[in-house]
Design a protein around this motif. Structure first.
Motif, PDB file in Angstrom:
ATOM      1  N   MET A 151      19.379  56.261  25.927  1.00  0.00           N
ATOM      2  CA  MET A 151      18.579  54.986  26.155  1.00  0.00           C
ATOM      3  C   MET A 151      19.485  53.898  26.938  1.00  0.00           C
ATOM      4  O   MET A 151      20.694  53.890  26.737  1.00  0.00           O
ATOM      5  N   LYS A 152      19.177  53.174  27.799  1.00  0.00           N
ATOM      6  CA  LYS A 152      19.727  52.094  28.496  1.00  0.00           C
ATOM      7  C   LYS A 152      19.094  50.684  27.965  1.00  0.00           C
ATOM      8  O   LYS A 152      18.039  50.553  27.745  1.00  0.00           O
ATOM      9  N   LYS A 153      20.127  49.903  27.937  1.00  0.00           N
ATOM     10  CA  LYS A 153      19.783  48.619  27.552  1.00  0.00           C
ATOM     11  C   LYS A 153      19.180  47.685  28.522  1.00  0.00           C
ATOM     12  O   LYS A 153      19.694  47.727  29.613  1.00  0.00           O
ATOM     13  N   LEU A 171      17.334  43.368  20.697  1.00  0.00           N
ATOM     14  CA  LEU A 171      17.714  44.274  21.960  1.00  0.00           C
ATOM     15  C   LEU A 171      16.595  45.207  22.387  1.00  0.00           C
ATOM     16  O   LEU A 171      16.346  46.125  21.389  1.00  0.00           O
ATOM     17  N   LEU A 172      16.522  45.247  23.806  1.00  0.00           N
ATOM     18  CA  LEU A 172      15.495  46.385  24.031  1.00  0.00           C
ATOM     19  C   LEU A 172      16.452  47.463  24.775  1.00  0.00           C
ATOM     20  O   LEU A 172      16.943  47.142  25.668  1.00  0.00           O
ATOM     21  N   TYR A 173      16.132  48.707  24.395  1.00  0.00           N
ATOM     22  CA  TYR A 173      16.378  49.744  25.171  1.00  0.00           C
ATOM     23  C   TYR A 173      15.359  50.863  25.425  1.00  0.00           C
ATOM     24  O   TYR A 173      14.270  50.758  24.814  1.00  0.00           O
ATOM     25  N   ALA A 174      15.661  51.460  26.420  1.00  0.00           N
ATOM     26  CA  ALA A 174      14.485  52.527  26.950  1.00  0.00           C
ATOM     27  C   ALA A 174      14.951  53.516  27.698  1.00  0.00           C
ATOM     28  O   ALA A 174      16.116  53.441  28.147  1.00  0.00           O
ATOM     29  N   ILE A 175      14.199  54.501  27.781  1.00  0.00           N
ATOM     30  CA  ILE A 175      14.653  55.578  28.658  1.00  0.00           C
ATOM     31  C   ILE A 175      13.312  56.243  29.175  1.00  0.00           C
ATOM     32  O   ILE A 175      12.378  56.185  28.820  1.00  0.00           O
TER      33      ILE A 175
END
Length: 183
Positions: A151-153, A171-175
């Motif tokens: 996942m990327k910040k 903090l928000l992470y997503a992929i």
């Protein structure tokens, strides 16, 4: 998929909650160290019973979108935590994941193992396009898990959650699906 058969990883089983799980959940949910960065807890036995009841209700959702699962260790068959995959936007094929582990099982790679399996299910079974997760900025262990699974910040959601009598950042992470498939 409306009901979840047990799903296995190398060392864990993710399965539907049952009433008999209340004491196992209470063991970690009542621990101030475990709930330190969570919007809930430490939980009373009554709050724990309510959580398990809600998880069981999810199993009966029509067009189910909430999968909150018990995490058990294969070798001991002991309940060591919970995890969730929640489809937040069917039209845009978006969902989010979360996990919590009894502190006796921290630093063993279980968080990463759980989160990897949740991504696998989200992308391969539910055909999601995007999966995200949030964590408290001071929860370095959880942040490392999100980074390990690719996942990327994406940023910091400033004061987005009322948590234990004050506003907190997340903090928000997503992929994305294509990033996951390239990994």
């Amino acid at each position: 998929m409306s009901n979840f058969e047990k799903v296995e990883t190398n060392r864990l089983i993710l399965r539907e909650f049952i009433e008999a799980d209340i004491q196992g959940v209470y063991q970690y949910a009542s621990d101030p160290d475990v709930s330190k960065y969570e919007p809930w807890g430490p939980n009373s036995l009554k709050q724990t019973e309510e959580f398990v009841r809600i998880c069981i209700e999810y199993q009966h959702q029509k067009d189910r979108v909430d999968f909150e699962l018990a995490v058990t260790e294969k070798s001991s068959n002991k309940l060591i935590g919970a995890c969730g995959l929640h489809i937040s936007d069917k039209g845009n094929r978006e969902g989010w994941i979360g996990y919590v582990i009894n502190k006796l099982y921290w630093r063993k790679g279980y968080g990463t193992e759980i989160a990897e399996k949740l991504l696998d299910i989200g992308f391969n079974e539910f055909k999601l396009h995007r999966i995200y997760a949030t964590c408290h900025p001071n929860n370095l262990g959880s942040e490392k898990v999100l980074q390990k699974i690719g996942m990327k910040k994406k940023g910091c959601l400033r004061k987005n959650m009322w948590c234990k009598d004050s506003w907190r950042d997340s903090l928000l992470y997503a992929i994305l699906e294509d990033e996951y498939n390239q990994g």
